[in-house]
Design an enzyme around this catalytic site. Structure first.
Site, mmCIF file in Angstrom:
data_model
loop_
_atom_site.group_PDB
_atom_site.id
_atom_site.type_symbol
_atom_site.label_atom_id
_atom_site.label_comp_id
_atom_site.label_asym_id
_atom_site.label_seq_id
_atom_site.Cartn_x
_atom_site.Cartn_y
_atom_site.Cartn_z
ATOM 1 C CB SER A 110 -0.390 1.291 -0.504
ATOM 2 O OG SER A 110 -0.866 -0.044 -0.512
ATOM 3 C CG PHE A 111 -5.963 1.708 -0.166
ATOM 4 C CD1 PHE A 111 -5.362 1.989 -1.385
ATOM 5 C CD2 PHE A 111 -7.074 0.883 -0.156
ATOM 6 C CE1 PHE A 111 -5.855 1.449 -2.562
ATOM 7 C CE2 PHE A 111 -7.582 0.341 -1.337
ATOM 8 C CZ PHE A 111 -6.963 0.626 -2.541
ATOM 9 C CE LYS A 112 -4.117 -1.976 -4.482
ATOM 10 N NZ LYS A 112 -3.731 -0.606 -4.888
ATOM 11 C CG ASP A 113 -0.097 -2.281 4.133
ATOM 12 O OD1 ASP A 113 0.317 -3.328 3.589
ATOM 13 O OD2 ASP A 113 0.600 -1.252 4.259
#
Ligand code: PLP
Length: 465
Positions: free
Chosen positions: A113-116
């Site tokens: 996910s973009f949270k990485d």
């Protein structure tokens, strides 16, 4: 940096704010002012690696709080091509999916996910800052799915940090649960709460209110470290999309807690030629209504096929309010407290109108489940690519617009995380990248401590570890 609720709070550095999370007065930290990039500076950024680009931007935001050569090393370590599943150093490549329509891939990292993107750097910055101070930090967080695994993958084995992550027993996808389970152990402790995401978040708040646990750290997007580490990918997307610096683009951003799109707005304030930041919501359309009417009113969030956006209170919105009110901290406080007490607040009562959002570059729209399914099908047919339901929220919104300038939709997760919805749309499940193949085997029920939603029970676990 300053708190949105107290203009006297100057004197906090980027590093202080990293470890503190929420300000003591209940506000969120923001820079005194946003640094700017000239067109000439932007021109020099074109074509350089993602890590070099991120350093050029973060350098201005950190303002010396972390020594520059250290920050440069932390960024180089965070954004290595193999960590982001590709051979090149683009890290966040663009794909063309239609006329003037692009998808920027932000979810090639360890947990898809973009949270990485932000967590991989945040963990390194926090680790450095703690070792420099000779301190340690316990972090308590809550997740509805993607934050948990991204934080655990990033903070695993970072010295000086222990991470306790609460997740609901109901609501997460099997894939998300297995991802977290596989990361349990060492400095990572997973706690499964017999309840829903809201119960988890209430527990975090209740525990942090007691003196004993008031110093716990935060890794959700109220932490400025996360917001600031998301700004560089807007620059990266822009520089890939245009042939001439100065040409305007629009970004479409699937939104929940308003963290991702806020970073885009700040990139615009820093001089990146973004014309519009378009906020895309699902059926939980509190933000869409806000931008159209000026009324911010909480509604019970229901579970949808883009679950990471099933949020009824967008924590980061307060940072925009502060700008909208020209950095008037007491007005911001009154506005937010009105919302806190009554669950509803109208900009009109504070001398502003929805047009003021437009002037800052915001627009909004929403999608329904059937529209997302149709969008996943359409993109698969026309562009031969499978997109996840959150990304589909954004693409759906972009497809409805006249795209007179390049329009970049942010891909916030890989479809592999939401197999069930992809099967419903396309009749097959997406292929799993090799790193996720044996995940369920590594995770087990013992990977989670199971608790009732009781603050005392949680405190006992925190003390015991
Ligand atoms: C977290 C998340 C979002 C929402 O991002 P915000 O920063 O909370 O607005 C959207 N899509 C996915 C897949 C997410 O994990």
């Amino acid at each position: 940096m300053i708190s949105t609720r107290d203009t006297n709070s100057k004197g906090r550095s980027y590093s202080d704010v990293l470890l503190e999370g929420l300000a003591e007065d209940g506000g969120l930290y923001v820079p005194n002012e946003y640094p700017r990039f000239s067109s000439e500076e932007l021109r020099r950024l074109k074509g350089i690696s993602y890590a070099k680009l991120a350093f050029a931007i973060k350098k201005k935001l950190i303002d010396g709080a972390i020594p520059e050569h250290i920050e440069e090393t932390l960024i180089d370590e965070a954004y290595k091509a193999p960590t982001f599943g590709n051979e090149s150093d683009a890290i966040t490549p663009l794909r063309t999916v239609g006329p003037n329509l692009y998808i920027q891939n932000l979810s090639l990292g360890p947990t898809a996910s973009f949270k990485d993107m932000a967590m991989q750097l945040l963990s390194r910055e926090m680790g450095f800052e703690l070792s420099r101070r000779g301190e340690s930090l316990t972090i308590l967080g809550a997740t509805s799915g993607d934050t948990g695994s991204a934080a655990e993958a990033a903070f695993k084995n970072i010295p000086g940090i222990r991470l306790f992550m609460l997740s609901p027993q109901v609501g997460m996808s099997e894939f998300q649960r297995a991802q977290m389970g596989a990361l349990s152990g060492g400095n990572i402790c997973n706690i499964s709460i017999r309840g829903r995401f809201d119960d988890c978040q209430d527990l975090v708040k209740a525990v942090k209110q007691s003196d004993e646990f008031s110093k716990l750290g935060a890794v959700n997007s109220i932490n400025w470290g996360r917001i600031s580490s998301q700004i560089p990918y807007y620059f990266a997307g822009y520089l890939q999309a245009v042939s001439r610096i100065g040409e305007p683009v629009d970004f479409v951003v699937p939104s929940g807690n308003f963290g991702n799109v806020l970073s885009g707005y700040i990139a615009k304030q820093m001089g990146l030629p973004i014309r519009k930041c378009i906020v895309a919501t699902n059926e939980n359309n509190v933000l869409d209504i806000l931008f159209k009417t000026g009324v911010y009113a909480v509604k019970t969030a229901h579970i949808t096929s883009s679950p990471s956006m099933d949020i009824s209170k967008a924590s980061n919105y307060e940072r925009l309010v502060f700008d909208l009110f020209e950095h008037d901290a007491s007005k911001t406080r009154t506005y937010m407290e009105t919302f806190g007490k009554t669950g509803r607040v109208d900009l009109g009562d504070f001398g502003k109108r929805p047009e003021n959002f437009l002037q800052l570059g915001f627009e909004s729209d929403n999608s329904s489940h059937s529209e997302r399914i149709a969008t996943i099908q359409e993109v698969y047919i026309t562009a031969k690519t499978v997109i996840d339901p959150h990304t589909a929220d954004g693409v759906r919104v972009a497809l409805k617009r006249t795209r007179d300038v390049p329009t970049i939709c942010l891909e916030t997760a890989l479809p592999v995380k939401f197999e069930q919805t992809i099967r419903e749309a396309l009749g097959f499940v997406p292929e799993r990248p090799p790193r996720f193949l044996n995940m369920e085997k590594t995770a087990s029920e013992e990977s989670f401590i199971v608790l009732d939603p009781e603050p005392e029970a949680l405190k006992t676990v925190l003390r015991a570890h």
